[in-house]
Structures are given as structure tokens and as C-alpha cells.
Scaffold this active site. Structure first.
Site, PDB file in Angstrom:
ATOM      1  CE  LYS A 112      -4.246  -1.798   0.772  1.00 48.19           C
ATOM      2  NZ  LYS A 112      -5.618  -1.735   1.024  1.00 48.19           N
ATOM      3  CE  LYS A 195      -6.427  -8.537  -2.531  1.00 49.84           C
ATOM      4  NZ  LYS A 195      -7.131  -8.155  -1.344  1.00 49.84           N
ATOM      5  CE  LYS A 198     -13.362  -2.972   0.136  1.00 51.79           C
ATOM      6  NZ  LYS A 198     -12.100  -2.770   0.832  1.00 51.79           N
TER       7      LYS A 198
HETATM    8  P1  ATP Z   1      -8.500  -2.660  -1.093  1.00 45.23           P
HETATM    9  O1  ATP Z   1      -8.244  -2.944  -2.535  1.00 45.23           O
HETATM   10  O2  ATP Z   1      -9.528  -1.584  -0.851  1.00 45.23           O
HETATM   11  O3  ATP Z   1      -7.286  -2.541  -0.259  1.00 45.23           O
HETATM   12  P2  ATP Z   1      -9.205  -5.420  -0.872  1.00 45.23           P
HETATM   13  O4  ATP Z   1      -9.737  -5.622  -2.249  1.00 45.23           O
HETATM   14  O5  ATP Z   1      -7.868  -6.008  -0.550  1.00 45.23           O
HETATM   15  O6  ATP Z   1      -9.244  -3.888  -0.505  1.00 45.23           O
HETATM   16  P3  ATP Z   1     -10.258  -5.847   1.725  1.00 45.23           P
HETATM   17  O7  ATP Z   1     -11.201  -4.836   2.244  1.00 45.23           O
HETATM   18  O8  ATP Z   1      -8.839  -5.747   2.168  1.00 45.23           O
HETATM   19  O9  ATP Z   1     -10.277  -5.921   0.145  1.00 45.23           O
HETATM   20  O10 ATP Z   1     -10.788  -7.298   2.040  1.00 45.23           O
HETATM   21  C1  ATP Z   1     -11.971  -7.632   2.709  1.00 45.23           C
HETATM   22  C2  ATP Z   1     -12.007  -9.121   2.951  1.00 45.23           C
HETATM   23  O11 ATP Z   1     -12.145  -9.820   1.718  1.00 45.23           O
HETATM   24  C3  ATP Z   1     -10.735  -9.687   3.578  1.00 45.23           C
HETATM   25  O12 ATP Z   1     -11.097 -10.749   4.417  1.00 45.23           O
HETATM   26  C4  ATP Z   1      -9.941 -10.172   2.403  1.00 45.23           C
HETATM   27  O13 ATP Z   1      -9.049 -11.193   2.749  1.00 45.23           O
HETATM   28  C5  ATP Z   1     -11.048 -10.691   1.488  1.00 45.23           C
HETATM   29  N1  ATP Z   1     -10.675 -10.525   0.073  1.00 45.23           N
HETATM   30  C6  ATP Z   1     -10.444  -9.358  -0.579  1.00 45.23           C
HETATM   31  N2  ATP Z   1     -10.151  -9.560  -1.854  1.00 45.23           N
HETATM   32  C7  ATP Z   1     -10.173 -10.914  -2.046  1.00 45.23           C
HETATM   33  C8  ATP Z   1      -9.929 -11.764  -3.156  1.00 45.23           C
HETATM   34  N3  ATP Z   1      -9.599 -11.267  -4.317  1.00 45.23           N
HETATM   35  N4  ATP Z   1     -10.055 -13.089  -2.988  1.00 45.23           N
HETATM   36  C9  ATP Z   1     -10.404 -13.604  -1.775  1.00 45.23           C
HETATM   37  N5  ATP Z   1     -10.628 -12.859  -0.678  1.00 45.23           N
HETATM   38  C10 ATP Z   1     -10.513 -11.540  -0.799  1.00 45.23           C
END
Ligand code: ATP
Ligand code: LTN
Length: 331
Positions: A112, A195, A198
Site C-alpha cells: 500500500k 488479486k 476492491k
Molecule cells: P483494497 O483494494 O480496498 O485494499 P481489498 O480488495 O484487498 O481492498 P479488503 O477490504 O482488504 O479488500 O478485504 C476484505 C475481505 O475480503 C478480507 O477478508 C480479504 O481477505 C477478502 N478478500 C479481498 N479480496 C479478495 C480476493 N480477491 N479473494 C479472496 N478474498 C478476498
């Protein structure tokens, strides 16, 4: 006494099929048997200084999406992290039991801070300590999260052990991660080796729970697949195809083997189109329930008020014992 489950998601970007399959699907499965606390972690999200009006709207929207996905507000405690002030208080205390060296090893911080070099604030660095507080306040047994949160769970356990050992007592229960065997890391549809995220709002990489049906179809149709034409599960040589198989299996509750069997003799195009169809069947009721919930803000706000009250009651007990043992003079 039933086991305690705690989890949360930051109100940044949009909930997507990665967050659903990696985390929320398990939240739903655990809700019938356990005492589940699910929050929107708004205090974590201010590390990126969001627009205030957007943050407020997104918090409500996330709770509505939790409920629309089947997280029942009657069975679970749903709340907003900042409504329970014990989270911030315990985080400060736990900072005094956390080493700079161990925070330095966190891969999420490294990623990040690399992505956002103009705002590497100290809260981004101590973020896992607030997450530890979120979990340890509730004497939590299990934390359902995706693969990327495993390291944060490990540091939470280390902090809890250190505090307990220093004060010779069981002030905090040591929580276990609950990571799905399949779907713990859903990959981007455009770059199947990274990955699905979000906050990736610019491309066709992420399928959001609130995407319109035709957008979902378009995104799956343009998903990056691999060389060859046989549909087999092979994450090393066929990461794109394997990701689609995992997604298909997760939303239809089928094993990867069954999905591969279903597509025997078919081509990648079939896999993309059918995954989009199954996904839209899955998302349709979620989208319409979401719209109904967002029209009833009074219900959402009341749910959050009740949730915060229930959460505070529990959090207060842990924090009181912690303050006592570290030697704070009672107020
Ligand atoms: P950001 O991109 O805003 O940092 P993120 O996409 O990593 O966020 P988080 O808010 O960090 O999402 O994740 C929320 C939950 O969903 C956590 O438990 C995380 O492990 C799970 N998660 C997020 N993205 C994935 C993915 N691509 N596959 C499986 N689990 C996920
Ligand atoms: N760091 C997590 C979100 C999070 C969380 C929690 C998850 C904050 N506090 C407590 C489980 C339990 C993330 O997904 N980025």
C-alpha cells in the site's frame, strides 16, 4: 457458550466477488451456529482520507450489501467500527505491545505504501494493531478472512500472547484464522496472477456485487484466459481458466472437479459465458434486495444502532480488565 466470530471490511472501493467468495460467503455459513460480529471498518479506511460524504454513504451501502448477501441482522451483530469507541482505545494500548520490526514485515503495508507514495501516514503502518484490537476486544475464536489477511492474524496472535504473558493472565483469547480452502484468493479477470481488488475501479478486472448484468457479462467475456483450449484446473499454467473455474464453483457450490467435468469438451468461450450467466443469476436477487434496503435508511440506521450497543457491551468488559491490569487509575 457458542464461539465468537469477528470480521470486517473497509468501506473503500466496492464489494466484489473476491470479497464475497473469500470472506462474506463464510460469514453467512457461520451465522447459524456462532455468535458473529460483522463490522464495516471505517476507522481503517480513513488511512486513505476518503471524501466525508462518500465515506458516510459507503458505510450504509456496505451494510445493505452485507444484508442483501444473506448476512441476517437478526442473527448477527452488524455495526460500524467507529461507533464502538473501545476499538480506538484498545488499539492505543496494543501499540505499546507491538514492535516496529514486526510491523515492518507486513506485506500489505509495503504494497500500500508503494502504491500511494504521496500519503504514507503512520496509521497505515500501525493499521494491523487496530485490526488486532477489533478482534481481541471480543474474545474471538475465529476470524473468517481471505488469504491476504493471514499475516495480520498472525501478528494479532503474537500481540495477544505478548500481552497475556507480560501480565500473567488470559486477558485475550488467541484467535484462529478461518480461510476458505477454495476461493481464498480470487484473481483479477485482467491479470490472473494478481488479486482481484476492491479499489480497482478503472478496469474490467473486478466484478462488483452491484454491477449491472450487462457489465458483468462484458467483464467475463473479456476475461484474460490462457494458451491452449482445454478447460482444466492448473493454477500455474492456466491461471485465468483456473480462476474462472474457482469462481464458477464457489457461486454454484460445486467442487472444482465437478466444474471441470461439466465443461469437458467445451471451449474457453463457453466457460466465460456460462460463468457470467451463473453470476448474474446469483447477483440478481442481491441487487434487488440491496435497492430495497437502501430505500429504508431508518431500518439500516436502527440495525447499526442496536449492533453498536451489543458490541459495546462486550468490548467494555475486555477493555475494563485490560485497563485494570496495566495500572490505569479507575475513572
Ligand atoms: P483494497 O483494494 O480496498 O485494499 P481489498 O480488495 O484487498 O481492498 P479488503 O477490504 O482488504 O479488500 O478485504 C476484505 C475481505 O475480503 C478480507 O477478508 C480479504 O481477505 C477478502 N478478500 C479481498 N479480496 C479478495 C480476493 N480477491 N479473494 C479472496 N478474498 C478476498
Ligand atoms: N484488514 C482487513 C479488514 C479488517 C478486519 C478486521 C478483518 C479490519 N479489522 C478484523 C477481520 C477482523 C482487510 O481486509 N483489509
Amino acid at each position: 457458550m457458542s464461539k465468537v466470530i469477528v470480521s470486517g471490511i473497509q468501506p473503500t472501493g466496492g464489494l466484489n466477488i473476491g470479497t464475497y467468495i473469500g470472506a462474506m460467503k463464510n460469514w453467512k455459513q457461520l451465522q447459524d451456529e456462532y455468535d458473529c460480529m460483522y463490522m464495516v471498518v471505517d476507522m481503517h479506511s480513513i488511512t486513505v482520507r476518503p471524501d466525508p460524504a462518500e465515506l458516510r454513504e459507503r458505510c450504509l451501502s456496505f451494510v445493505a450489501q452485507y444484508i442483501a448477501c444473506g448476512i441476517d441482522p437478526k442473527k448477527n451483530t452488524l455495526f460500524i467500527q467507529s461507533h464502538v469507541r473501545e476499538h480506538a482505545e484498545l488499539a492505543w494500548i496494543l501499540n505499546c505491545y507491538t514492535g516496529m520490526g514486526e510491523l515492518n514485515r507486513m506485506t500489505q503495508f509495503k504494497e500500500k505504501s508503494q502504491k500511494n507514495q504521496s500519503n504514507i501516514n503512520s496509521a497505515l503502518f500501525t493499521y494491523p494493531v487496530l485490526m488486532a484490537a477489533d478482534i481481541l476486544l471480543y474474545q474471538t475464536d475465529l476470524v473468517p478472512v481471505g488469504q491476504d489477511q493471514k499475516q495480520h492474524l498472525e501478528i494479532t496472535r503474537d500481540i495477544a500472547h505478548r500481552f497475556n504473558n507480560h501480565h500473567n493472565g488470559e486477558y485475550f483469547k488467541i484467535p484462529e484464522p478461518f480461510i476458505p480452502k477454495i476461493g481464498a484468493k480470487i484473481m483479477s479477470l485482467q491479470e490472473p496472477c494478481s488479486k482481484m481488488s476492491k479499489s480497482d475501479t478503472t478496469s474490467k478486472a473486478t466484478v462488483y456485487l452491484l454491477d449491472e448484468a450487462k457489465t458483468v457479462t462484458k467483464k467475463f467475456k473479456s476475461a484474460v484466459t490462457d494458451s491452449g483450449d482445454e478447460i482444466t484446473f492448473d493454477e500455474i499454467n492456466k491461471p485465468g481458466v483456473s480462476n474462472l473455474i474457482t469462481i464458477y464453483g464457489a457461486i454454484t457450490n460445486q467442487s472444482q472437479e465437478d466444474v471441470v467435468k461439466h465443461f469437458e469438451g467445451k471451449r474457453y468461450g463457453h466457460l466465460k459465458v456460462e460463468t457470467a450467466e451463473r453470476m448474474n443469476e446469483f447477483l440478481d436477487p442481491i441487487r434487488s434486495q440491496y435497492n430495497e434496503l437502501m430505500d429504508d435508511k431508518t431500518f439500516l440506521l436502527q440495525t447499526l444502532k442496536d449492533g453498536a450497543e451489543r458490541a459495546s457491551e462486550k468490548a467494555e468488559k475486555t477493555l475494563k480488565a485490560v485497563k485494570e491490569v496495566i495500572g490505569f487509575l479507575p475513572a
